[in-house]
Design a protein around this motif. Structure first.
Motif, short mmCIF file in Angstrom:
data_model
loop_
_atom_site.label_atom_id
_atom_site.label_comp_id
_atom_site.label_asym_id
_atom_site.label_seq_id
_atom_site.Cartn_x
_atom_site.Cartn_y
_atom_site.Cartn_z
N SER A 128 0.82 -1.21 0.00
CA SER A 128 0.00 0.00 0.00
C SER A 128 0.85 1.27 0.00
N GLY A 129 0.19 2.38 -0.33
CA GLY A 129 0.82 3.68 -0.30
C GLY A 129 2.06 3.77 -1.17
N SER A 130 3.12 4.42 -0.63
CA SER A 130 4.35 4.60 -1.39
C SER A 130 5.09 3.29 -1.64
N ASN A 131 4.73 2.23 -0.91
CA ASN A 131 5.35 0.93 -1.15
C ASN A 131 4.99 0.37 -2.52
N ILE A 132 3.86 0.81 -3.08
CA ILE A 132 3.51 0.39 -4.44
C ILE A 132 4.57 0.87 -5.43
N ILE A 133 5.02 2.10 -5.25
CA ILE A 133 6.07 2.65 -6.12
C ILE A 133 7.35 1.85 -5.96
N GLU A 134 7.68 1.48 -4.73
CA GLU A 134 8.88 0.68 -4.49
C GLU A 134 8.75 -0.70 -5.14
N ASP A 211 9.68 -6.42 3.33
CA ASP A 211 9.75 -5.11 3.97
C ASP A 211 8.68 -4.13 3.49
N ILE A 212 7.98 -4.49 2.42
CA ILE A 212 6.98 -3.56 1.87
C ILE A 212 5.58 -4.19 1.78
N ALA A 213 5.41 -5.40 2.28
CA ALA A 213 4.12 -6.10 2.14
C ALA A 213 3.61 -6.60 3.48
N SER A 214 2.30 -6.70 3.59
CA SER A 214 1.65 -7.25 4.78
C SER A 214 0.70 -8.35 4.35
N VAL A 215 0.49 -9.32 5.23
CA VAL A 215 -0.34 -10.48 4.91
C VAL A 215 -1.61 -10.47 5.76
N PHE A 216 -2.74 -10.71 5.11
CA PHE A 216 -4.04 -10.75 5.79
C PHE A 216 -4.79 -12.01 5.37
N GLU A 217 -5.71 -12.43 6.21
CA GLU A 217 -6.66 -13.45 5.79
C GLU A 217 -7.66 -12.79 4.84
N ILE A 218 -7.96 -13.46 3.75
CA ILE A 218 -8.82 -12.85 2.74
C ILE A 218 -10.19 -12.51 3.32
N GLU A 219 -10.75 -13.41 4.09
CA GLU A 219 -12.10 -13.18 4.62
C GLU A 219 -12.15 -11.92 5.48
N SER A 220 -11.12 -11.69 6.27
CA SER A 220 -11.11 -10.50 7.12
C SER A 220 -10.91 -9.24 6.28
N LEU A 221 -10.17 -9.37 5.17
CA LEU A 221 -9.90 -8.20 4.33
C LEU A 221 -11.15 -7.75 3.59
N ILE A 222 -11.91 -8.69 3.07
CA ILE A 222 -13.08 -8.31 2.28
C ILE A 222 -14.30 -8.01 3.14
#
Length: 233
Positions: A128-134, A211-222
């Motif tokens: 997310s955010g500026s990490n997308i550019i990275e 260093d630029i990504a985070s992991v979520f459970e899909i069900e909690s994200l949606i």
């Protein structure tokens, strides 16, 4: 004012948990080719498989004249699809990339991601955010160093947001970054290239992404909507 449809703050890869470590630690983007997705059979319509993947053009039959030599072919109805023979060898990798415009378009309730994403696995890796550019910089560097890949496109674009077209109304050319609107719920951002040495899947590695990504459970994200909320509220 900058176009909100050109501002992106969320990039997501949905996957089974077994692929998370290789994605995070190696930046492994396992890229199947278009033939794979054309022949992939889903229980659900418009999920992974797409028999119309990689079309070069689609035309309304009533607005088209088809000739073979001096002979005019008559009686065509519906849509006429055209594709290049070599297009099936094109490798693609898909992620979900959502613009501010799409979030604002959803209204005050926010943008809920489709429940269909659950069919892709149980984990969502979010950049997310500026990490997308990275991420895009690391991808760009990896692509530039890989002598085995190329693009036949005149604009040399290797990654781009997918444009969604009406199956019934579109009458004209298409390319690898075009799909029909049945798939618009995916908000797809796509990487696409061809190989010089072989065909089939391509394991592109762009390096450590932990260093630029985070992991979520899909069900909690949606379960929760994406919203744009001013910091002072």
């Amino acid at each position: 004012m900058e176009d909100p449809y050109k501002i992106f703050r969320v990039l997501i890869k949905f996957m089974d948990e077994g692929y998370v470590d290789s994605f995070l630690n190696d930046g492994l983007l396992f890229m199947n080719n278009i033939d794979y997705f054309r022949s992939y059979e889903d229980a659900d319509v418009a999920l992974r498989g797409d028999i119309r993947e990689g079309l070069a053009a689609t035309y309304k039959a009533e607005g088209l004249t088809i000739t073979l030599g001096n002979h005019v072919v008559e009686g065509a109805v519906g849509k006429v699809d055209l594709r290049y023979n070599h297009e099936g060898d094109t490798n693609i990798y898909s992620m979900t990339k959502i613009s501010d415009g799409k979030i604002l378009e959803a209204g005050d309730s926010g943008l809920f991601l489709s429940n269909k994403f659950i069919k892709f696995g149980n984990r969502a890796v979010v950049i997310s955010g500026s990490n997308i550019i990275e991420f895009e910089n690391r991808l760009r560097n990896a692509l530039a160093k890989d002598v085995n890949i190329y693009t036949p496109r005149e604009d040399n674009v290797l990654a781009k947001q997918v444009s969604y077209l009406s199956r019934e109304e579109h009458h004209g050319q298409m390319d690898v970054f075009d799909k029909f609107s049945d798939y618009s719920w995916q908000h797809e951002w796509r990487i696409s290239f061809n190989q010089k040495q072989a065909a089939g899947p391509y394991p592109l590695k762009i390096g450590d992404l932990s260093d630029i990504a985070s992991v979520f459970e899909i069900e909690s994200l949606i379960r929760e909507p994406l919203k744009i909320v001013p910091n002072n509220l």
